[in-house]
Design a protein around this motif. Structure first.
Motif, short mmCIF file in Angstrom:
data_model
loop_
_atom_site.label_atom_id
_atom_site.label_comp_id
_atom_site.label_asym_id
_atom_site.label_seq_id
_atom_site.Cartn_x
_atom_site.Cartn_y
_atom_site.Cartn_z
N GLY A 6 48.25 46.19 -3.01
CA GLY A 6 47.11 46.47 -2.83
C GLY A 6 46.27 45.33 -2.49
N ALA A 7 46.56 44.18 -2.85
CA ALA A 7 45.88 42.99 -2.37
C ALA A 7 46.05 42.72 -0.92
CB ALA A 7 46.46 41.83 -3.09
N LEU A 8 47.30 42.96 -0.54
CA LEU A 8 47.71 42.48 0.91
C LEU A 8 46.87 43.74 1.77
CD1 LEU A 8 51.51 41.82 0.65
CD2 LEU A 8 49.56 40.27 1.21
N ILE A 9 46.90 44.74 1.45
CA ILE A 9 46.18 46.08 2.11
C ILE A 9 44.67 45.44 2.18
CG2 ILE A 9 45.46 48.38 2.23
CD1 ILE A 9 48.06 49.01 1.02
N VAL A 10 44.16 45.17 1.16
CA VAL A 10 42.68 44.86 1.07
C VAL A 10 42.44 43.35 2.15
CG1 VAL A 10 40.92 43.80 -0.32
CG2 VAL A 10 42.19 45.80 -1.16
N LEU A 11 43.18 42.69 1.81
CA LEU A 11 43.13 41.40 3.04
C LEU A 11 43.20 41.58 4.47
CD1 LEU A 11 44.89 38.75 0.84
CD2 LEU A 11 42.57 38.90 1.21
N HIS A 12 44.15 42.73 4.74
CA HIS A 12 44.44 43.00 6.15
C HIS A 12 43.29 43.96 6.40
CE1 HIS A 12 46.16 45.18 9.43
NE2 HIS A 12 46.82 44.11 9.67
N SER A 13 42.42 44.75 5.70
CA SER A 13 41.51 45.50 6.24
C SER A 13 40.21 44.46 6.35
CB SER A 13 41.09 46.25 4.83
OG SER A 13 42.21 47.38 5.01
N ILE A 14 40.15 43.38 5.43
CA ILE A 14 38.91 42.59 5.26
C ILE A 14 39.09 41.63 6.86
CG2 ILE A 14 37.81 40.55 4.64
CD1 ILE A 14 38.17 41.72 1.84
N SER A 15 40.38 41.22 7.08
CA SER A 15 40.46 40.48 8.48
C SER A 15 40.36 41.46 9.48
CB SER A 15 41.93 39.83 8.46
OG SER A 15 42.80 40.75 8.32
N PHE A 16 40.69 42.63 9.51
CA PHE A 16 40.44 43.62 10.70
C PHE A 16 38.96 43.93 11.05
CE2 PHE A 16 40.49 47.96 12.51
CZ PHE A 16 40.88 47.22 13.82
N ILE A 17 38.29 44.03 9.88
CA ILE A 17 36.66 44.32 10.10
C ILE A 17 36.00 42.98 10.43
CG2 ILE A 17 34.70 44.80 8.59
CD1 ILE A 17 36.73 46.63 6.74
N GLY A 18 36.42 41.79 9.98
CA GLY A 18 36.05 40.59 10.44
C GLY A 18 36.17 40.30 11.73
N VAL A 19 37.29 40.61 12.44
CA VAL A 19 37.49 40.53 13.94
C VAL A 19 36.62 41.71 14.47
CG1 VAL A 19 39.27 41.15 15.46
CG2 VAL A 19 39.95 39.82 13.63
N LEU A 20 36.39 42.91 14.07
CA LEU A 20 35.63 43.71 14.87
C LEU A 20 34.11 43.33 14.70
CD1 LEU A 20 36.89 46.97 13.72
CD2 LEU A 20 37.09 46.04 15.51
N ILE A 21 33.84 42.49 13.69
CA ILE A 21 32.25 41.99 13.57
C ILE A 21 32.15 40.82 14.37
CG2 ILE A 21 30.66 40.94 12.19
CD1 ILE A 21 31.74 42.82 9.67
N LEU A 22 33.04 40.01 14.77
CA LEU A 22 33.19 39.07 15.47
C LEU A 22 32.84 39.46 17.07
CD1 LEU A 22 35.44 36.40 13.86
CD2 LEU A 22 32.90 36.16 14.10
N ARG A 23 33.74 40.72 17.36
CA ARG A 23 33.53 41.38 18.84
C ARG A 23 32.32 41.87 18.99
NH1 ARG A 23 37.74 42.47 22.00
NH2 ARG A 23 39.91 41.65 21.09
N VAL A 24 31.58 42.17 17.95
CA VAL A 24 30.01 42.46 18.40
C VAL A 24 29.33 41.46 18.98
CG1 VAL A 24 27.96 43.19 17.26
CG2 VAL A 24 30.12 44.34 16.48
N TRP A 25 29.69 40.28 18.62
CA TRP A 25 28.88 38.90 19.06
C TRP A 25 29.88 38.14 20.18
CZ3 TRP A 25 24.05 38.38 17.69
CH2 TRP A 25 23.77 38.97 16.35
N ASP A 26 30.55 38.95 20.81
CA ASP A 26 31.39 38.46 21.99
C ASP A 26 32.19 37.07 21.70
OD1 ASP A 26 30.59 40.67 23.61
OD2 ASP A 26 29.01 39.56 24.42
N ILE A 27 32.80 37.17 20.38
CA ILE A 27 33.78 36.16 19.91
C ILE A 27 35.07 36.79 19.71
CG2 ILE A 27 34.19 34.53 18.06
CD1 ILE A 27 31.09 34.33 17.56
N TYR A 28 36.08 36.31 20.40
CA TYR A 28 37.43 36.96 20.67
C TYR A 28 38.55 35.91 19.95
CZ TYR A 28 35.11 40.03 23.68
OH TYR A 28 34.34 41.17 24.17
N LEU A 29 38.65 36.18 18.63
CA LEU A 29 40.01 35.25 18.05
C LEU A 29 41.31 35.92 18.41
CD1 LEU A 29 38.38 34.87 14.49
CD2 LEU A 29 38.18 33.29 16.37
N ILE A 30 41.45 37.19 18.40
CA ILE A 30 42.65 37.59 18.68
C ILE A 30 42.30 39.28 19.44
CG2 ILE A 30 42.85 38.91 16.30
CD1 ILE A 30 45.93 38.12 16.39
N SER A 31 43.41 39.69 20.12
CA SER A 31 43.12 40.65 20.86
C SER A 31 43.38 41.98 19.93
CB SER A 31 43.82 40.91 22.23
OG SER A 31 45.21 40.94 21.74
#
Length: 82
Positions: A6-31
């Motif tokens: 459960g903790a791994l799923i939560v961390l993976h979800s948070i990181s994916f949402i963080g990447v999507l939020i950064l894409r709104v600001w045109d910051i690309y960490l990973i494709s």
């Protein structure tokens, strides 16, 4: 084990949402393609683990069948002659 998964799923979800939020600001960490490929890999490994657990349970599930609690040893029923 449930808490770890459960903790791994939560961390993976948070990181994916963080990447999507950064894409709104045109910051690309990973494709997104790499994230999708990693998701497929994790899914395939998870399916393999489930298959291995099922196979282990099917072939090795009766280990304690002949266990005698009073003596503390295994007794093979087919060897006893009465």
């Amino acid at each position: 084990m449930k808490k770890v998964i459960g903790a791994l799923i939560v961390l993976h979800s948070i990181s994916f949402i963080g990447v999507l939020i950064l894409r709104v600001w045109d910051i690309y960490l990973i494709s997104v393609d790499k994230i999708i490929n990693r998701g497929y890999t994790i899914g395939l490994l998870s399916a393999l683990i489930v298959i291995l657990i099922i196979a282990y349970g099917a072939f090795f599930s009766s280990n304690g069948k002949g266990y005698n609690n009073k003596i503390g040893t295994m007794h093979i029923q087919s060897c006893k002659k009465k």
